[in-house]
Design an enzyme around this catalytic site. Structure first.
Site, PDB file in Angstrom:
ATOM      1  N   ASP A  81      97.642  66.805  44.326  1.00  0.00           N
ATOM      2  CA  ASP A  81      98.422  65.605  44.047  1.00  0.00           C
ATOM      3  C   ASP A  81      97.907  64.844  42.835  1.00  0.00           C
ATOM      4  O   ASP A  81      96.764  64.984  42.413  1.00  0.00           O
ATOM      5  CB  ASP A  81      98.461  64.687  45.262  1.00  0.00           C
ATOM      6  CG  ASP A  81      97.070  64.284  45.742  1.00  0.00           C
ATOM      7  OD1 ASP A  81      96.164  65.127  45.690  1.00  0.00           O
ATOM      8  OD2 ASP A  81      96.889  63.127  46.167  1.00  0.00           O
ATOM      9  N   GLU A 139      95.399  64.234  48.549  1.00  0.00           N
ATOM     10  CA  GLU A 139      94.000  63.800  48.600  1.00  0.00           C
ATOM     11  C   GLU A 139      93.861  62.342  48.219  1.00  0.00           C
ATOM     12  O   GLU A 139      93.035  61.618  48.769  1.00  0.00           O
ATOM     13  CB  GLU A 139      93.150  64.673  47.660  1.00  0.00           C
ATOM     14  CG  GLU A 139      91.654  64.455  47.762  1.00  0.00           C
ATOM     15  CD  GLU A 139      91.135  63.304  46.916  1.00  0.00           C
ATOM     16  OE1 GLU A 139      90.057  62.771  47.212  1.00  0.00           O
ATOM     17  OE2 GLU A 139      91.826  62.931  45.945  1.00  0.00           O
ATOM     18  N   GLU A 140      94.686  61.889  47.271  1.00  0.00           N
ATOM     19  CA  GLU A 140      94.607  60.501  46.818  1.00  0.00           C
ATOM     20  C   GLU A 140      95.135  59.524  47.863  1.00  0.00           C
ATOM     21  O   GLU A 140      94.939  58.324  47.746  1.00  0.00           O
ATOM     22  CB  GLU A 140      95.391  60.332  45.514  1.00  0.00           C
ATOM     23  CG  GLU A 140      94.874  61.163  44.342  1.00  0.00           C
ATOM     24  CD  GLU A 140      93.520  60.689  43.836  1.00  0.00           C
ATOM     25  OE1 GLU A 140      93.034  59.633  44.305  1.00  0.00           O
ATOM     26  OE2 GLU A 140      92.938  61.369  42.974  1.00  0.00           O
TER      27      GLU A 140
END
Length: 303
Positions: A81, A139-140
């Site tokens: 991402d 992940e963010e």
């Protein structure tokens, strides 16, 4: 494979690795929206003849490389991402999606795992066991690792060891950094909503200025690190967003702060969480306002 042979294998596919990275960089997608990225990864794996599954935890992709010999299962992980930022690099391969940018290096992570997949697939006759390739979404935020684990990525076959990495501009090109103890900080987020009383900008005495209260809270939050945390314990409190108001001459009744907390110690993490809440609520109360604090624990310290 020996180290020199791996180096030679990477050199052979370097052009493809760069092309993969730049394609992904040009087409960034936010967490759980990585549909084009996942499709690109799946297409590349299919061309390499690698068994794979899509739609894992919404947009994740998992590939399997079966070695010619029995053995354990090793998982290699990359995140896909991007961030909600506008790219201003002027690069020929800059983001083509307004407001979305691979500023954290996940395009590089994905391209690197595809390169590793190609080399391992070419040499699977030398492999003992299975390599599981995990391309993780979000992940963010809001977090894609746990949903992938809940989707069964650690089983079938059972994973014996996991390996991941993160690009860094702080180290020389070609350097791999490995160390004992804490390597990357925990990452938490906080949101503070300040409720005051709005009014005319020319009559501030008739209001409870949410902007002024928010500014005071920001200043006091920085004092937590500088005056309450041991200087030998690294910690960061960053306010990354401050939203309030809609006109030049109106004092708004509400302000919102959002930020991140980074620590390398669980006790320091707990202290900062507690003090952010106490400071925000205390500063607001002193100014006749109210503060609502929400803190989310995301990722623990990487050790």
């Amino acid at each position: 494979m020996s180290a020199p042979s791996v180096h030679d294998a990477v050199a052979v596919i370097m052009d493809q690795l760069v092309a993969d990275r730049r394609h992904i960089h040009q087409h960034p997608e936010l967490g759980f929206k990585e549909r084009e990225t996942a499709a690109y990864v799946a297409e590349r794996l299919a061309k390499l003849g690698i068994e794979h599954q899509t739609g894992v935890a919404q947009t994740g992709v998992v590939g399997l490389i079966h070695g010619a010999h029995p053995g354990r299962c090793v998982l290699l992980r990359a995140d896909m991402d991007a961030l909600p930022l506008t790219e201003e690099t002027g690069a020929a391969y800059a983001s083509q999606t307004p407001g979305v940018h691979h500023a954290c290096g996940h395009d590089g992570h994905t391209a690197m795992l595809l390169a590793a997949a190609e080399i391992l697939q070419q040499h699977r006759d030398q492999l003992h066991g299975t390599v599981k390739l995990v391309f993780q979404p979000a992940e963010e935020g809001p977090g894609g690792a746990l949903p992938m684990i809940e989707a069964g990525v650690m089983e079938n076959p059972h994973v014996d060891a996991c390996f991941g990495l993160h690009l860094s501009n702080d180290n020389p090109l070609g350097t791999l950094v490995v160390q004992g103890g804490a390597l990357q900080a925990s990452a938490d987020t906080f949101e503070i909503t300040i409720n005051g009383m709005g009014g005319h900008g020319a009559a501030p005495h008739q209001t409870v200025d949410a902007i002024a209260v928010g500014a005071a809270i920001i200043g006091e939050l920085q004092r937590i690190v500088s005056r309450e945390i041991d200087p030998l314990d690294p910690a960061v409190i960053t306010v990354g967003a401050f939203h309030a108001g809609s006109a030049h001459n109106i004092i708004p009744p509400r302000a919102e702060l959002r930020g991140t907390i980074r620590t390398l110690d669980a006790d320091v993490q707990d202290l900062i969480h507690r003090r952010i809440r106490e400071v925000a609520e205390g500063v607001a109360a002193a100014a006749r306002a109210k503060a609502e604090v929400h803190i989310a624990r995301l990722y623990p310290v990487t050790v």
